[in-house]
Design a protein around this motif. Structure first.
Motif, PDB file in Angstrom:
ATOM      1  N   VAL A   1       0.912  -1.179   0.093  1.00 56.99           N
ATOM      2  CA  VAL A   1       0.142   0.157  -0.010  1.00 56.99           C
ATOM      3  C   VAL A   1       0.773   1.265   0.016  1.00 56.99           C
ATOM      4  N   ALA A   2       1.910   1.080   0.803  1.00 57.34           N
ATOM      5  CA  ALA A   2       2.799   2.390   0.743  1.00 57.34           C
ATOM      6  C   ALA A   2       3.756   2.730  -0.554  1.00 57.34           C
ATOM      7  N   ASP A   3       3.966   1.344  -1.180  1.00 56.07           N
ATOM      8  CA  ASP A   3       4.540   1.280  -2.395  1.00 56.07           C
ATOM      9  C   ASP A   3       3.566   1.939  -3.752  1.00 56.07           C
ATOM     10  N   MET A   4       2.322   1.646  -3.247  1.00 57.76           N
ATOM     11  CA  MET A   4       1.250   2.145  -4.345  1.00 57.76           C
ATOM     12  C   MET A   4       1.138   3.922  -4.027  1.00 57.76           C
ATOM     13  N   LEU A   5       1.131   4.451  -3.051  1.00 56.13           N
ATOM     14  CA  LEU A   5       1.046   5.643  -2.720  1.00 56.13           C
ATOM     15  C   LEU A   5       2.161   6.275  -3.118  1.00 56.13           C
ATOM     16  N   TYR A   6       3.326   5.625  -3.252  1.00 59.79           N
ATOM     17  CA  TYR A   6       4.607   6.496  -3.493  1.00 59.79           C
ATOM     18  C   TYR A   6       4.532   6.403  -5.283  1.00 59.79           C
ATOM     19  N   HIS A   7       4.205   5.332  -5.873  1.00 55.08           N
ATOM     20  CA  HIS A   7       4.492   5.153  -7.205  1.00 55.08           C
ATOM     21  C   HIS A   7       3.409   6.070  -7.920  1.00 55.08           C
ATOM     22  N   SER A   8       2.452   6.464  -7.114  1.00 53.60           N
ATOM     23  CA  SER A   8       1.311   7.104  -7.662  1.00 53.60           C
ATOM     24  C   SER A   8       1.601   8.463  -7.487  1.00 53.60           C
ATOM     25  N   GLY A   9       2.478   8.831  -6.646  1.00 53.46           N
ATOM     26  CA  GLY A   9       2.783  10.492  -6.343  1.00 53.46           C
ATOM     27  C   GLY A   9       2.139  11.029  -5.310  1.00 53.46           C
ATOM     28  N   VAL A  10       1.347  10.167  -4.650  1.00 54.16           N
ATOM     29  CA  VAL A  10       0.872  10.601  -3.231  1.00 54.16           C
ATOM     30  C   VAL A  10       1.775  10.794  -2.161  1.00 54.16           C
ATOM     31  N   LEU A  11       2.641  10.028  -1.872  1.00 54.62           N
ATOM     32  CA  LEU A  11       3.900  10.135  -1.053  1.00 54.62           C
ATOM     33  C   LEU A  11       5.112  10.145  -1.902  1.00 54.62           C
ATOM     34  N   ARG A  12       5.781  11.231  -1.587  1.00 53.92           N
ATOM     35  CA  ARG A  12       6.989  11.456  -2.404  1.00 53.92           C
ATOM     36  C   ARG A  12       8.254  12.217  -1.508  1.00 53.92           C
ATOM     37  N   ASP A  13       9.457  12.026  -1.781  1.00 50.15           N
ATOM     38  CA  ASP A  13      10.617  12.496  -0.710  1.00 50.15           C
ATOM     39  C   ASP A  13      10.435  13.856  -0.992  1.00 50.15           C
ATOM     40  N   GLY A  14      11.125  14.324   0.222  1.00 56.74           N
ATOM     41  CA  GLY A  14      11.261  15.902   0.373  1.00 56.74           C
ATOM     42  C   GLY A  14      10.757  16.635   1.804  1.00 56.74           C
ATOM     43  N   VAL A  15      10.652  17.770   1.748  1.00 58.78           N
ATOM     44  CA  VAL A  15      10.175  18.622   2.878  1.00 58.78           C
ATOM     45  C   VAL A  15       9.087  19.403   2.413  1.00 58.78           C
ATOM     46  N   CYS A  16       8.089  19.275   3.488  1.00 52.70           N
ATOM     47  CA  CYS A  16       6.876  20.175   2.951  1.00 52.70           C
ATOM     48  C   CYS A  16       6.224  20.656   4.265  1.00 52.70           C
ATOM     49  N   GLU A  17       5.239  21.566   4.166  1.00 48.85           N
ATOM     50  CA  GLU A  17       4.474  22.046   5.423  1.00 48.85           C
ATOM     51  C   GLU A  17       3.634  21.087   5.973  1.00 48.85           C
ATOM     52  N   PHE A  18       3.655  20.970   7.250  1.00 47.53           N
ATOM     53  CA  PHE A  18       2.629  20.145   8.050  1.00 47.53           C
ATOM     54  C   PHE A  18       1.934  20.680   8.929  1.00 47.53           C
ATOM     55  N   GLY A  19       2.380  21.797   9.433  1.00 49.43           N
ATOM     56  CA  GLY A  19       1.647  22.525  10.397  1.00 49.43           C
ATOM     57  C   GLY A  19       2.082  22.202  11.951  1.00 49.43           C
ATOM     58  N   THR A  20       1.930  22.808  13.002  1.00 54.08           N
ATOM     59  CA  THR A  20       2.375  22.629  14.109  1.00 54.08           C
ATOM     60  C   THR A  20       1.614  21.658  15.055  1.00 54.08           C
ATOM     61  N   ALA A  21       0.074  21.273  14.432  1.00 51.87           N
ATOM     62  CA  ALA A  21      -0.472  20.039  15.371  1.00 51.87           C
ATOM     63  C   ALA A  21       0.220  18.906  15.159  1.00 51.87           C
ATOM     64  N   ARG A  22       0.457  18.194  16.297  1.00 51.10           N
ATOM     65  CA  ARG A  22       1.112  16.902  16.358  1.00 51.10           C
ATOM     66  C   ARG A  22       0.382  15.881  15.797  1.00 51.10           C
ATOM     67  N   LYS A  23       0.268  15.618  14.467  1.00 50.73           N
ATOM     68  CA  LYS A  23      -0.738  14.762  13.823  1.00 50.73           C
ATOM     69  C   LYS A  23      -0.300  13.389  13.821  1.00 50.73           C
ATOM     70  N   LEU A  24       0.864  12.940  14.057  1.00 47.63           N
ATOM     71  CA  LEU A  24       1.361  11.929  14.290  1.00 47.63           C
ATOM     72  C   LEU A  24       0.998  11.184  15.379  1.00 47.63           C
ATOM     73  N   LEU A  25       0.665  11.805  16.512  1.00 46.42           N
ATOM     74  CA  LEU A  25       0.575  11.247  17.863  1.00 46.42           C
ATOM     75  C   LEU A  25      -0.514  10.139  17.726  1.00 46.42           C
ATOM     76  N   PRO A  26      -1.849  10.417  17.269  1.00 41.41           N
ATOM     77  CA  PRO A  26      -2.714   9.459  17.301  1.00 41.41           C
ATOM     78  C   PRO A  26      -2.310   8.099  16.872  1.00 41.41           C
ATOM     79  N   ILE A  27      -1.421   8.185  15.788  1.00 41.43           N
ATOM     80  CA  ILE A  27      -1.064   7.135  14.885  1.00 41.43           C
ATOM     81  C   ILE A  27       0.112   6.206  16.049  1.00 41.43           C
ATOM     82  N   ALA A  28       0.761   7.106  16.741  1.00 42.32           N
ATOM     83  CA  ALA A  28       1.817   6.238  17.507  1.00 42.32           C
ATOM     84  C   ALA A  28       1.165   5.810  18.556  1.00 42.32           C
ATOM     85  N   GLU A  29       0.169   6.403  19.088  1.00 43.07           N
ATOM     86  CA  GLU A  29      -0.755   5.661  20.379  1.00 43.07           C
ATOM     87  C   GLU A  29      -1.469   4.346  19.737  1.00 43.07           C
ATOM     88  N   LEU A  30      -2.259   4.471  18.548  1.00 47.24           N
ATOM     89  CA  LEU A  30      -3.030   3.441  18.193  1.00 47.24           C
ATOM     90  C   LEU A  30      -2.054   2.188  18.021  1.00 47.24           C
TER      91      LEU A  30
END
Length: 316
Positions: free
Chosen positions: A144-173
């Motif tokens: 699934v990650a490969d599909m997201l990468y090869h379709s351009g949804v996920l790509r290498d690089g730096v981007c704006e993400f905001g100050t809210a800690r959006k990865l925390l819920p995933i880390a907890e789950l």
């Protein structure tokens, strides 16, 4: 709005397995990811464990996560080029950073930015300007990650993400080993990556093309010419073709007809309109020509498409 389904070939990345016996009683990061340092080649952050069966069936495995991880002050300058055997996203939540990714160059990082790195991509990032690099981060792998990468949804690089800690819920789950929690974590990660993709598109997209797409959707019967679309966007035909393809991944005329045919497919299953009237509503003067184009698009005739996907409440 109807959903757009795309058939994408999935490239599965074969994961390296540890040659040593795993400690069954421990699941710490040191048992999942190893660091292979060699002065004569890039450091390799290796994935030791095979994908668990449940995640293999799903197609996505969030390997691990770290929250408020802190790298040394000015750690970027001591960081050697490295490669990961997995996908990694790192959200800079405090401090200051610098990032280098092969093929994309070097840049400063500030809190609120995210760096994404795909398997096998040379990279360096860490603290800078006399400050540490404080991050929330997630590492993951699978088709699934490969599909997201090869379709351009996920790509290498730096981007704006905001100050809210959006990865925390995933880390907890992912701390909850139940299947439901793992599915929830996977879906949350996928939604986050898709939302990030569309945010990038909005911030760097071409507004005239977006306005054109809305105009095309509002006039499904109209056959737009390339010259007409280019004039709408105030571009030359050649510039327009390049911009349109960059924005949609399609040629202009192909987009117009595929939009019409997708609208036709929806009308065939959601109404009892005769095929000739469906064709007319979408600008096809000859129902037989419409039927041929629809069959080229879907693989079956309009009549058979309606039989294969019946709608029991099909109004006229």
């Amino acid at each position: 709005m109807g959903t757009l389904t795309k058939k994408l070939s999935l490239l599965y990345i074969i994961l390296h397995k540890s040659e040593t016996q795993m400690d069954k009683n421990r699941m710490g990061n040191d048992k999942i990811i190893a660091f292979d340092f060699n002065a004569e080649r890039p450091d390799i952050h290796r994935l030791l464990m095979p994908m668990p069966e449940f995640h293999r069936r799903y197609g996505l495995w969030i390997i691990n996560a770290s929250t408020a991880g802190r790298s040394p002050v000015d750690g970027f300058h001591a960081c050697r080029p490295r490669k990961f055997e997995f996908y990694s996203i790192s959200h800079l939540i405090d401090g200051a950073g610098r990032c280098w990714i092969d093929g994309r160059g070097e840049c400063e990082m500030k809190p609120g930015q995210l760096v994404a790195v795909s398997p096998g991509t040379l990279n360096r990032y860490g603290g800078d300007c006399g400050r540490p690099y404080v991050e929330d981060s997630i590492r993951f792998t699978g088709p699934v990650a490969d599909m997201l990468y090869h379709s351009g949804v996920l790509r290498d690089g730096v981007c704006e993400f905001g100050t809210a800690r959006k990865l925390l819920p995933i880390a907890e789950l992912i701390q909850d080993p139940s299947n439901d929690a793992q599915i929830n974590a996977n879906i949350t990660l996928q939604k986050l990556l898709v939302d990030l993709y569309f945010e990038r598109r909005r911030s760097s997209g071409a507004p005239p093309v977006e306005e054109l797409l809305e105009a095309i959707k509002s006039r499904p019967k109209h056959w737009w010419t390339v010259e007409e679309m280019a004039e709408f966007c105030n571009l030359s035909p050649d510039q327009f073709r390049r911009n349109f393809r960059q924005h949609t991944g399609m040629l202009p005329k192909s987009y117009v007809e595929e939009f019409k045919l997708r609208q036709a497919a929806e009308l065939l299953v959601s109404t009892a309109l005769p095929v000739s009237e469906v064709a007319g509503r979408l600008g096809y003067r000859d129902p037989y020509h419409f039927s041929r184009r629809f069959k080229n698009f879907s693989g079956i005739s309009p009549e058979r498409y309606r039989r294969e996907f019946p709608n029991f409440a099909a109004p006229r």
